[in-house]
Design a protein around this motif. Sequence first.
Motif, mmCIF file in Angstrom:
data_model
loop_
_atom_site.group_PDB
_atom_site.id
_atom_site.type_symbol
_atom_site.label_atom_id
_atom_site.label_comp_id
_atom_site.label_asym_id
_atom_site.label_seq_id
_atom_site.Cartn_x
_atom_site.Cartn_y
_atom_site.Cartn_z
ATOM 1 N N ASP A 352 0.827 -1.208 0.000
ATOM 2 C CA ASP A 352 0.000 0.000 0.000
ATOM 3 C C ASP A 352 0.862 1.259 0.000
ATOM 4 O O ASP A 352 0.534 2.250 -0.659
ATOM 5 N N VAL A 353 1.989 1.219 0.713
ATOM 6 C CA VAL A 353 2.906 2.369 0.724
ATOM 7 C C VAL A 353 3.551 2.534 -0.642
ATOM 8 O O VAL A 353 3.732 3.654 -1.137
ATOM 9 N N THR A 354 3.887 1.416 -1.285
ATOM 10 C CA THR A 354 4.449 1.464 -2.634
ATOM 11 C C THR A 354 3.487 2.165 -3.590
ATOM 12 O O THR A 354 3.891 3.036 -4.382
ATOM 13 N N ILE A 355 2.216 1.803 -3.523
ATOM 14 C CA ILE A 355 1.220 2.415 -4.410
ATOM 15 C C ILE A 355 1.016 3.884 -4.073
ATOM 16 O O ILE A 355 0.944 4.737 -4.970
ATOM 17 N N ARG A 356 0.947 4.201 -2.786
ATOM 18 C CA ARG A 356 0.800 5.602 -2.390
ATOM 19 C C ARG A 356 1.952 6.453 -2.908
ATOM 20 O O ARG A 356 1.754 7.533 -3.472
ATOM 21 N N GLU A 357 3.177 5.976 -2.721
ATOM 22 C CA GLU A 357 4.334 6.743 -3.180
ATOM 23 C C GLU A 357 4.359 6.848 -4.701
ATOM 24 O O GLU A 357 4.761 7.881 -5.249
ATOM 25 N N ALA A 358 3.946 5.798 -5.387
ATOM 26 C CA ALA A 358 3.911 5.840 -6.854
ATOM 27 C C ALA A 358 2.885 6.859 -7.338
ATOM 28 O O ALA A 358 3.148 7.620 -8.288
ATOM 29 N N LEU A 359 1.713 6.895 -6.719
ATOM 30 C CA LEU A 359 0.701 7.883 -7.096
ATOM 31 C C LEU A 359 1.211 9.304 -6.859
ATOM 32 O O LEU A 359 1.081 10.180 -7.720
ATOM 33 N N ASP A 360 1.806 9.536 -5.690
ATOM 34 C CA ASP A 360 2.312 10.873 -5.367
ATOM 35 C C ASP A 360 3.436 11.289 -6.297
ATOM 36 O O ASP A 360 3.510 12.440 -6.743
ATOM 37 N N THR A 361 4.331 10.327 -6.600
ATOM 38 C CA THR A 361 5.447 10.622 -7.506
ATOM 39 C C THR A 361 4.929 10.971 -8.892
ATOM 40 O O THR A 361 5.360 11.965 -9.498
ATOM 41 N N ALA A 362 4.019 10.163 -9.410
ATOM 42 C CA ALA A 362 3.487 10.412 -10.753
ATOM 43 C C ALA A 362 2.821 11.780 -10.833
ATOM 44 O O ALA A 362 3.032 12.536 -11.787
ATOM 45 N N ARG A 363 2.027 12.110 -9.836
ATOM 46 C CA ARG A 363 1.280 13.365 -9.874
ATOM 47 C C ARG A 363 2.200 14.570 -9.785
ATOM 48 O O ARG A 363 2.006 15.563 -10.503
ATOM 49 N N SER A 364 3.211 14.496 -8.934
ATOM 50 C CA SER A 364 4.140 15.627 -8.839
ATOM 51 C C SER A 364 4.958 15.763 -10.120
ATOM 52 O O SER A 364 5.254 16.880 -10.564
ATOM 53 N N CYS A 365 5.290 14.633 -10.742
ATOM 54 C CA CYS A 365 6.069 14.680 -11.979
ATOM 55 C C CYS A 365 5.221 15.180 -13.149
ATOM 56 O O CYS A 365 5.728 15.889 -14.023
ATOM 57 N N ILE A 366 3.939 14.830 -13.172
ATOM 58 C CA ILE A 366 3.053 15.337 -14.220
ATOM 59 C C ILE A 366 2.973 16.859 -14.138
ATOM 60 O O ILE A 366 3.020 17.563 -15.158
ATOM 61 N N ARG A 367 2.891 17.387 -12.917
ATOM 62 C CA ARG A 367 2.877 18.845 -12.749
ATOM 63 C C ARG A 367 4.186 19.460 -13.206
ATOM 64 O O ARG A 367 4.203 20.512 -13.859
ATOM 65 N N ALA A 368 5.301 18.799 -12.874
ATOM 66 C CA ALA A 368 6.604 19.323 -13.288
ATOM 67 C C ALA A 368 6.758 19.289 -14.802
ATOM 68 O O ALA A 368 7.281 20.243 -15.402
ATOM 69 N N PHE A 369 6.312 18.197 -15.437
ATOM 70 C CA PHE A 369 6.333 18.131 -16.899
ATOM 71 C C PHE A 369 5.542 19.299 -17.500
ATOM 72 O O PHE A 369 5.997 19.971 -18.432
ATOM 73 N N ALA A 370 4.356 19.544 -16.952
ATOM 74 C CA ALA A 370 3.491 20.594 -17.495
ATOM 75 C C ALA A 370 4.108 21.977 -17.342
ATOM 76 O O ALA A 370 3.936 22.853 -18.200
ATOM 77 N N ASP A 371 4.856 22.172 -16.255
ATOM 78 C CA ASP A 371 5.458 23.483 -15.992
ATOM 79 C C ASP A 371 6.861 23.606 -16.553
ATOM 80 O O ASP A 371 7.511 24.663 -16.388
ATOM 81 N N GLY A 372 7.352 22.547 -17.218
ATOM 82 C CA GLY A 372 8.703 22.592 -17.778
ATOM 83 C C GLY A 372 9.800 22.577 -16.740
ATOM 84 O O GLY A 372 10.900 23.083 -16.973
#
Length: 382
Positions: A352-372
């Motif tokens: 469950d921690v693995t999935i939580r961290e993966a979700l958080d990582t993906a979402r923060s990286c998607i924002r970073a991709f969008a903002d360059g």
Amino acid sequence: MPKPVLIVGAGLSGAVIGRELAEAGHVVHIIDRRSHIAGNCHTARDEASGVMVHVYGPHIFHTNDDEVWRYVNRHMTFMPYVNRVKTTSAGQVYSLPVNLHTINQFFDRTFRPDEARDFIQSQSDPSIGEPVTFEDQALKFVGRELYEAFFEGYTRKQWGCSPADLPASILKRLPVRFSYDDNYFSHLYQGMPEHGYTEMVARILSHDNISIELERNFVRSDAGDFSHVFYSGPLDGYFDYELGRLGYRTLDFEEFQYDGDYQGCAVMNYADADVRYTRVTEHKHFSPWESHERSVCYREYSRACGPDDEPYYPIRLSGEQALLAQYVARARFEQGVTFVGRLGTYRYLDMDVTIREALDTARSCIRAFADGLPLPAFNIEP
């Protein structure tokens, strides 16, 4: 078209990150050195018995995270499952974690909860202030008799060293219950995927923007073909072990089949040091909604992880901590790669921690991709 994203590893971390990125419109390519997806939680039907086997040892899902529970159930129905572990010590079978039944059975008493609490307190070592070692922690909270019966021998086998050489943090949340509650976990949500973890991961990976390549090893030169790399392999392996190998324990499984019911429970620990294996797992009991005449069992042995072995548990003692710091420093100089998951951050992680961290990582990286913006080497500090 922008370059696709590369994800190294098709386990839970890679699958969840890949699916989040794919749903955000990114093209994702996932590679894995194994011949199957789902990493160490890979499950497969045994042809002879029909039993769903946890190929790399049992994985039991438990969490208090509402979103993670909804996430896994979105991809697979989770069936009710309660983990009730038993342990054999000196020829007797007891329930774990240590609870009122364990205490009364072991000491041949009929304590009420308050009496048991007072008795265990009288057994504890009052000279230990703040526990430093595993042994200190156990002696402070349960006393020598329970420690020697249930923890000392098992821990020596599991970690390959004396409990006096292990940090107290390994046993920091030692569960002792003064009730007859023998549920190994205390989380709100507990269960097993109805058709196994591999099918669940396959459904997570089922997206038009995701492609998968199995039996493919990653080399650093691959990174140039992709806009970013999410690496869930061993952190030291990414650098070809140039500074040395981080310490892990690995597991060997001795599989055997049995006509009928071998032990009447999913997990039977063996606490005595003179029994070489740490536990026997009977896999049909991990799917109690199914019915099977034959049984598939694993005897589980723990040992030091060699170069060709599968790394399971990071040791994280002082020597490994120093080497980890060197690899983390090197990783921070890498461009275009984020290290994720159990192996990429050298941490023991529940599913469950693995999935939580993966979700958080993906979402923060998607924002970073969008903002360059550049992506960090670690979204979670090792």
